[in-house]
Scaffold this active site. Structure first.
Site: not given
Lengths: 285, 189
Positions: B14, B41, B134
């Site tokens: 991310s 992400h 996540d």
């Protein structure tokens, strides 16, 4: 046998049961997504195993309706992928201008935002009056929402930004009325739109079309079904008709690729070849 | 690690991702055969430039995954922005526009879980820098199906939260720095 193989068996049984009992064919849907949605649904309702849902869905059609809804949720927005709409106006509208009347099929329209987007662009480019738009989906609830044309007010900011990026000539606010927590799309946009139930997986060809849009729908189909659907589209299109798919969908991995020539590859806009062009390709050694 | 053939490597990353991925890919030879699948992400409406940026320094070709694209050796695949990336049992990609998971689409959990079911015990997963949780659920699933899980050392990660969440599941096999991750993968071929 490991859990993955077991779950695969359960999924096969589940989609078979649905098909034989209700005629909805999820057997050729892209398995990873269907499996994921089935698992989530089962978990949400407290089932330990996916296969536990089978006896219930066979005998309880309300339960089945809920399950189908899980399998058919699609996310959409006004002028989704604005650069696509910009290309549509630049590359495809000049072709549409040459026809005395235009028939457009928006396949898998879900809740309709993209259909209204198309209608807006047709109006702004003087093509709406000679156009008939068929907007279809197999989800009756989504179709009903599309017919109403009512959307949450939170969406305006994104929709407006998308409209501008898509090359909208006026103001997005020209096309809706705000009421309480929602916006209502202008009635004039609906005049030439027919909303109808149509199942891409099981139903056949839909008229002689100049333009077909089917965006981010076939990602849910497997290769076999995608091929079948694109072949149906090919049969539906007039000579040199245009097919538009989603930004990360590609005709490259489908048999029907040979029948199309890209008009705007990056935006996934394709033109159906004349049969003579296809004929020639086979004879070019 | 057991002498099991590694058929795929999945990476979740991310915030801080570009730098982290560059460092790992720099350490891989041009002929690195095991396919690598990355979920990072990104802002949904970004023009995806990640593959260009990564190709500047990676010897292995980096491309954006497309729906129904077959997964091939000697490639690095990136999840496209605003779609979940899934893997089919015939070793091809499929996309989904389902709701966000852990506020993310693409979600690392979704890709990891899908990969676990297809690659089972021939999968290596790597979870890198990031600011949310996540990937932790995905790591659990990968472990359950026999895969091998690596987390970037939170002490050296630009954003330690994401690798830490995964470590907290108890299912991480090794905690490594980026350099160590690159070597580890290098030796897996």
């Amino acid at each position: 046998m490991n859990i993955s193989d077991i779950e695969n068996i359960e999924m096969n049984l589940l989609v078979d049961a649905i098909y034989h009992r209700y005629g909805y064919d999820f057997r050729n849907y892209a398995r990873a997504s269907v499996e994921r949605r089935a698992k989530q649904f089962a978990e949400k309702l407290g089932f330990e195993y996916i296969s536990e849902m089978i006896p219930k869905l066979i005998n309880d059609d309300k339960f089945f309706q809920k399950l189908v809804r899980e399998f058919s949720i699609t996310v959409t927005e006004h002028f989704r992928d604005p650069t696509f709409y910009k290309s549509l106006v630049e590359k495809v509208f000049p072709i549409l201008k040459t026809y005395p009347f235009i028939k457009i099929w928006h396949a898998g329209c879900a809740t309709g935002e993209e259909v209204y987007s198309l209608a807006i662009l047709l109006k702004e480019n003087g093509l709406y009056n000679k156009s008939t738009i068929f907007a279809t989906d197999f989800n009756d609830e989504a179709l009903e929402d599309a017919k109403q044309g009512i959307y949450a007010i939170e969406k305006i900011k994104q929709s407006t930004a998308n409209y501008q990026k898509a090359g909208g000539k006026k103001s997005f606010s020209n096309y809706y009325h705000a009421q309480y927590e929602s916006i209502l799309m202008d009635k004039s946009l609906k005049e030439n739109i027919t909303f109808a139930n149509h199942n891409l997986a099981t139903d056949g060809v839909f008229g002689e079309m100049h333009l077909i849009l089917c965006r981010n729908v076939m990602i849910y189909f497997d290769k076999v079904l995608q091929n079948k659907v694109i072949n149906n589209f090919t049969d539906s299109l007039v000579k040199s008709g245009v097919l538009c798919v989603g930004l990360h969908e590609s005709l490259l991995f489908v048999d029907a690729e040979k029948k199309y020539v890209p008009l705007a590859e990056k935006q996934r806009i394709y033109k159906k070849k004349f049969s003579s062009e296809i004929f020639q390709k086979f004879f070019k050694k | 690690m057991k002498n099991q053939e590694v058929k795929a490597i999945v990476i979740g990353v991310s915030a801080g991702g570009l730098k982290a991925l560059k460092e790992i890919f720099c350490g891989l030879p041009a002929k690195f055969s095991t396919p690598i699948i990355v979920t990072q992400h990104l802002y949904p409406h970004d023009v995806s430039n990640m593959s260009n940026l990564l190709n500047e320094t990676s010897l292995v070709k980096v491309i954006e995954a497309e729906d129904k694209m077959p997964i091939k050796e000697n490639h690095i695949y990136l999840a496209p922005p605003n779609y979940h990336l899934l893997i089919e049992r015939d070793y091809s990609f499929s996309l989904s526009t389902d709701e966000k998971v852990s506020f993310s689409r693409p979600s690392i959990d979704v890709m990891f879980e899908s990969a676990a079911y297809v690659y089972k015990d021939s999968l290596v997963a790597v979870i890198l820098t990031g600011a949310n949780g996540d990937g932790a659920k995905g790591i659990k699933t990968i472990k359950k199906l026999g895969g091998y899980c690596i987390a970037q050392n939170p002490k050296t990660a630009a954003y330690p939260t994401m690798p830490q969440f995964s470590i907290d599941t108890g299912d991480i096999d090794k905690i490594l720095t980026l350099k160590e991750i690159a070597s580890f993968l290098f030796f897996k071929k």
